[in-house]
Design an enzyme around this catalytic site. Structure first.
Site, PDB file in Angstrom:
ATOM      1  N   GLN A 205       0.419  -1.519  -0.105  1.00 54.73           N
ATOM      2  CA  GLN A 205      -0.162  -0.018  -0.443  1.00 54.73           C
ATOM      3  C   GLN A 205       0.997   0.836  -0.070  1.00 54.73           C
ATOM      4  O   GLN A 205       0.211   2.310   0.298  1.00 54.73           O
ATOM      5  CB  GLN A 205      -0.710   0.269   0.609  1.00 54.73           C
ATOM      6  CG  GLN A 205      -2.077  -1.514   1.385  1.00 54.73           C
ATOM      7  CD  GLN A 205      -2.551  -1.130   2.489  1.00 54.73           C
ATOM      8  OE1 GLN A 205      -3.777  -1.346   2.193  1.00 54.73           O
ATOM      9  NE2 GLN A 205      -2.378  -0.558   3.811  1.00 54.73           N
ATOM     10  N   ASP A 263       2.999  -8.871   9.616  1.00 51.14           N
ATOM     11  CA  ASP A 263       3.679  -7.955   9.633  1.00 51.14           C
ATOM     12  C   ASP A 263       4.730  -7.568   9.108  1.00 51.14           C
ATOM     13  O   ASP A 263       5.766  -8.460   8.674  1.00 51.14           O
ATOM     14  CB  ASP A 263       4.000  -6.902  10.866  1.00 51.14           C
ATOM     15  CG  ASP A 263       2.692  -6.234  11.378  1.00 51.14           C
ATOM     16  OD1 ASP A 263       1.554  -6.294  11.151  1.00 51.14           O
ATOM     17  OD2 ASP A 263       2.212  -5.942  12.719  1.00 51.14           O
ATOM     18  N   ASP A 377      -7.215  -5.811  15.249  1.00 49.37           N
ATOM     19  CA  ASP A 377      -7.690  -7.224  15.730  1.00 49.37           C
ATOM     20  C   ASP A 377      -8.167  -7.611  16.332  1.00 49.37           C
ATOM     21  O   ASP A 377      -8.900  -8.874  16.803  1.00 49.37           O
ATOM     22  CB  ASP A 377      -5.976  -7.257  16.001  1.00 49.37           C
ATOM     23  CG  ASP A 377      -4.546  -5.942  16.185  1.00 49.37           C
ATOM     24  OD1 ASP A 377      -5.915  -5.723  17.405  1.00 49.37           O
ATOM     25  OD2 ASP A 377      -4.437  -6.651  16.795  1.00 49.37           O
TER      26      ASP A 377
END
Length: 612
Positions: A205, A263, A377
């Site tokens: 992104q 991540d 989350d």
């Protein structure tokens, strides 16, 4: 050898379950990089040992053990959550020595399940998973006499389940191209890890794309047709992970699949894929399986063995009772037991630094909310619980992530933390509006007294947007980032400066100012500090306050003060501003009054909040 364990010849136990066995944990004796301490894998209890990634050489007259973070098998979690009834430790040896299969109970008290005097041969030690329900783990100890012993090709295996399911990794990245490439290189460096995966999906992104880096072609070549690279606009972590989840669930080719979020900026231990993916394959019911987070700057510290949120207080990150929390898992307690969390604990949620999501959850409860950043989350795990899908944070499955205590709280992301906490509480708790309003009012007062005017306006914006309703999520949070950054820009204390260039404070005006104890009468002290701030009667002109002592009751004593950033890179100068105090106080009072009148939501009870 006791009757609780058996000895047999090892079978072929490849990662995909050849020979009827499934490798659920590899015997590793050193970390993936030199920065990782060997003590997380093997402990030298006496003598000497050479620790390498895939083999262990134990010298003469030595004693080593794998009662360590990565060396243990979390037997209690396997007994509670999976269909496995037995586990085996298998390996190959050269030399001579004694191997012992050891176990612990809830209190960490050890016992021996099997002993094998070995020479150059294959070895297999097996134990039933029948005495670990409340806690306990398994590990290996090796003792040598006048010869050395080498152990290699070690692994923990269980009987492969009758049904297979796929697993794919989704990495979300935003302008951390070098970090992301490093994570992908670590992830793809070990063949037996890749053998467990259907595909790796990267959702990029950022404007600094990872396909511009030299290592990208190498990663793509290793993965071949099992790699998908998906650039898209920045929709935050929730938008990136959700895109990857959608692609795997809807277009991955398998009806039942587990999606492993990861991540981009972690230090990756590839073993986390083995342990999460195989645990997810063996669970009795669909389950979210999370990895634990170890601190990047302090690699032997685990953030929390498991966490939960207090939704009505708008707080998360609480350590589940009995779990390790922000502590060194290589340390020993005074009674000699290790800080490895023998007690099995429940999790309310688990972080997405590395987290396995079953496709069944998507079909039951839908996709994550477009919260952009923070609490996504938490919300998804509590929604999963309401749909019968528990969350398990698995010990011994961990990755290293930037230390949370070293991240500064006064930043634009605090908007998403507050707004998304309110959204989650509204969805998954009774949302007692008076109590929630009181929590926010207390925070607002602390920010104003601390001359944290940018943080106060951040809170006000979060409440305003919560009251605006679901339409604030229409663009996934992109516009909110720009708005909140512009709103904060008008407050000077939101900008960090080098300590030698702190505006308005010379070198003799920044003596270290230590904090006194926490007041026992909070409201009285807060009223006093507000009065002092408004009337200019603060008792201290300037000073330098450390990040760990920047309490509201201390900062409120100053007219101007430099506060060290949590990251220790510079300072932020907070300047008394009576007009900002008045205007933000009034603005905050108005929006909190609105919340008290308009914020009530109809409560439809689902799963109860986490008991912690």
């Amino acid at each position: 050898m006791t009757d609780a364990a058996t000895l047999s010849t090892p079978r072929d136990a490849g990662p995909a379950g050849e020979g009827g066995r499934l490798v659920v944990g590899r015997g590793l004796f050193a970390g993936p990089t030199p920065e990782v301490p060997d003590e997380l894998y093997v402990e030298v209890l006496g003598g000497r040992a050479e620790r390498r990634r895939r083999h262990l050489r134990v010298g003469e007259y030595s004693h080593v053990g794998t009662n360590t973070y990565y060396g243990r098998f979390p037997a209690s979690y396997w007994q509670r959550w999976t269909t496995a009834t037995e586990v085996r430790f298998e390996g190959r040896t050269r030399g001579a020595g004694r191997l012992m299969l050891r176990a612990s109970d809830t209190n960490g008290v050890p016992r021996t399940l099997a002993v094998h005097d070995t020479a150059t041969e294959d070895v297999c030690l097996a134990a039933p998973l029948d005495r670990f329900l409340d806690g306990g783990g398994l590990w290996i100890e090796i003792v040598t006499d006048d010869d050395e012993l080498v152990l290699h090709d070690a692994r923990w295996t269980v009987a492969a389940p009758a049904t297979d399911r796929g697993a794919s990794v989704v990495v979300c990245t935003h302008n951390r191209a070098d970090d992301c490439i490093a994570t992908l290189q670590a992830l793809t460096a070990e063949h037996d890890v890749l053998a467990l995966l259907d595909e790796v999906v990267v959702v990029d992104q950022g404007t600094d794309r990872i396909d511009t880096r030299e290592g990208f072609a190498d990663v793509a070549a290793r993965l071949g047709d099992h790699f998908r690279y998906l650039p898209q606009p920045n929709l935050g972590g929730s938008g990136g992970f959700t895109r990857g989840l959608y692609e795997v669930v809807e277009h991955g080719g398998r009806p039942d699949v587990d999606v492993l979020f990861m991540d981009d900026d972690i230090r990756c231990e590839p073993e986390v894929v083995v342990r999460l993916a195989t645990f997810g394959r063996c669970v009795a019911d669909p389950t979210i399986v999370g990895a634990q987070m170890l601190n990047l700057l302090h690699p032997t510290q685990v953030l929390a063995g498991a966490e939960y949120a207090v939704l009505t207080d708008l707080t998360n990150g609480h350590v589940s009772p009995g779990a390790v929390g922000e502590s060194d898992v290589t340390a020993h307690f005074p009674d000699g037991t290790k800080n490895v969390q023998d007690r099995r604990v429940d999790a309310g949620y688990t972080g997405w630094w590395s987290c396995l999501i079953p496709s069944e959850l998507v079909r039951r409860a839908g996709y994550p909310l477009p919260l952009f950043f923070q609490w996504d989350d938490v919300e998804y795990c509590y929604r999963a619980r309401a749909h019968g899908v528990p969350t398990v944070t698995l010990p011994g499955a961990g990755v290293w992530h930037a230390d949370f205590p070293w991240k500064d709280w006064d930043d634009w992301h605090r908007y998403f933390n507050l707004r998304n906490a309110m959204i989650t509480a509204a969805l998954h708790s009774p949302f007692p509006v008076r109590h929630v309003t009181g929590v926010l009012a207390d925070l607002l007062g602390r920010y104003l007294v601390s001359m944290n005017y940018g943080l106060a306006t951040t809170l006000i914006a979060a409440v305003e947007d919560f009251l605006a309703g679901p339409r604030v999520l229409d663009d996934g949070g992109v516009a909110a980032v720009g708005r909140i950054r512009a709103r904060r820009a008008g407050h000077g204390e939101t900008v960090a400066h080098p300590v030698t260039d702190a505006p308005g404070l010379g070198p003799t005006e920044m003596e270290i100012a230590r904090s006194g104890p926490e007041p026992t009468r909070d409201r009285l002290v807060m009223a006093k500090r507000i009065t002092q701030q408004l009337l200019g009667r603060t008792p201290r002109h300037g000073g330098l306050v450390g990040a760990g002592e920047a309490h509201w009751w201390h900062i409120g004593l100053f007219d101007r003060v430099a506060v060290t950033d949590a990251g220790q890179g510079g300072v932020r100068v907070r300047q008394r501003d009576p007009e900002a105090l008045r205007s933000l106080g009034l603005e905050g009072t108005r929006v909190l009054w609105r919340l008290a009148r308009e914020g009530a939501v109809p409560w439809r009870p689902g799963a109860p909040p986490h008991p912690g």
